[in-house]
Design an enzyme around this catalytic site. Sequence first.
Site, PDB file in Angstrom:
ATOM      1  N   SER A 147       8.417  -3.497   5.013  1.00 28.10           N
ATOM      2  CA  SER A 147       9.181  -4.745   4.852  1.00 28.10           C
ATOM      3  C   SER A 147       8.516  -5.928   5.555  1.00 28.10           C
ATOM      4  O   SER A 147       8.840  -7.072   5.286  1.00 28.10           O
ATOM      5  CB  SER A 147      10.610  -4.573   5.370  1.00 28.10           C
ATOM      6  OG  SER A 147      10.592  -4.307   6.762  1.00 28.10           O
ATOM      7  N   SER A 152      -0.772   5.191  15.096  1.00 30.37           N
ATOM      8  CA  SER A 152      -0.343   5.345  16.482  1.00 30.37           C
ATOM      9  C   SER A 152      -0.682   4.068  17.236  1.00 30.37           C
ATOM     10  O   SER A 152      -0.876   3.015  16.631  1.00 30.37           O
ATOM     11  CB  SER A 152      -1.008   6.583  17.098  1.00 30.37           C
ATOM     12  OG  SER A 152      -0.575   6.780  18.429  1.00 30.37           O
ATOM     13  N   TYR A 200       8.304   4.450  23.683  1.00 27.78           N
ATOM     14  CA  TYR A 200       7.399   4.097  22.581  1.00 27.78           C
ATOM     15  C   TYR A 200       6.025   4.762  22.731  1.00 27.78           C
ATOM     16  O   TYR A 200       5.558   5.463  21.832  1.00 27.78           O
ATOM     17  CB  TYR A 200       7.238   2.579  22.504  1.00 27.78           C
ATOM     18  CG  TYR A 200       6.233   2.126  21.459  1.00 27.78           C
ATOM     19  CD1 TYR A 200       6.559   2.147  20.108  1.00 27.78           C
ATOM     20  CD2 TYR A 200       4.958   1.689  21.818  1.00 27.78           C
ATOM     21  CE1 TYR A 200       5.644   1.736  19.142  1.00 27.78           C
ATOM     22  CE2 TYR A 200       4.041   1.271  20.866  1.00 27.78           C
ATOM     23  CZ  TYR A 200       4.383   1.306  19.530  1.00 27.78           C
ATOM     24  OH  TYR A 200       3.486   0.913  18.576  1.00 27.78           O
ATOM     25  N   LYS A 231       4.113   7.768  20.557  1.00 27.44           N
ATOM     26  CA  LYS A 231       2.851   7.537  19.859  1.00 27.44           C
ATOM     27  C   LYS A 231       1.785   8.544  20.300  1.00 27.44           C
ATOM     28  O   LYS A 231       0.855   8.850  19.544  1.00 27.44           O
ATOM     29  CB  LYS A 231       2.376   6.098  20.082  1.00 27.44           C
ATOM     30  CG  LYS A 231       3.244   5.059  19.347  1.00 27.44           C
ATOM     31  CD  LYS A 231       3.214   5.300  17.844  1.00 27.44           C
ATOM     32  CE  LYS A 231       3.832   4.177  17.051  1.00 27.44           C
ATOM     33  NZ  LYS A 231       3.735   4.400  15.598  1.00 27.44           N
TER      34      LYS A 231
END
Length: 227
Positions: free
Chosen positions: A11, A129, A146, A150
Amino acid sequence: MGKHIIITGTSRGIGFELVQLFAKSGHKVLALSRNEKPIQNLNLKNVTSFSFDLNDNEAYKKVEDFINENWKHVDILINNAGALLNKPFAETSMSEFERVYKTNVYGVAELTRVVLPFMNKTSHVVTISSMGGVQGSMKFPGLAAYSSSKAAVITLTELLAEEYKESGISFNVLALGAVQTEMLEEAFPGYQAPTTALEMAEYIFDFSLNGNKYYNGKLLQVSNSTP
């Protein structure tokens, strides 16, 4: 020959640019995002976009049905969708940690698992990543959920390459440095990254089409700076 490409997180940012690059090059794209409108509004031929939430178990069936009915096979899967949380660790709840992992780890694993039966020996799974997930790289406070998520997909990529090595399907992971996207701006207001979303998308576009000739089970650090 046009290829069949699935991209998540389309998006905005890198995913939004990637869809356009593949479409303009004559490939067929399935663009998956919780908000399907930005891609639908482009009216690109050979692009299909529908609302897809990595946290919704029912959504994966929609993807499976689409491939079965329209494509039969998938050449490239780009796991690009991500959730970013910038919050002190002491204030990060278990549910917030879980939300980040559901998108960045569980969602990547599940979509890959659903798509793999449609892939063949020249197919390529590329997972996006972050440099923050690379062991020994510079780390930043506030990114415990976060960056650790990753890191998880880096090891997951290595494991899948090993488990599927007889199939000929390639699995690689790109650890990106800072890229100027809406997600970055939301987490770090005012920070200016050295790389634009389009510049990074152009690199990923080329790598996903050609990188599997040279790499499998590899982590590539795509960063021209530290961080």
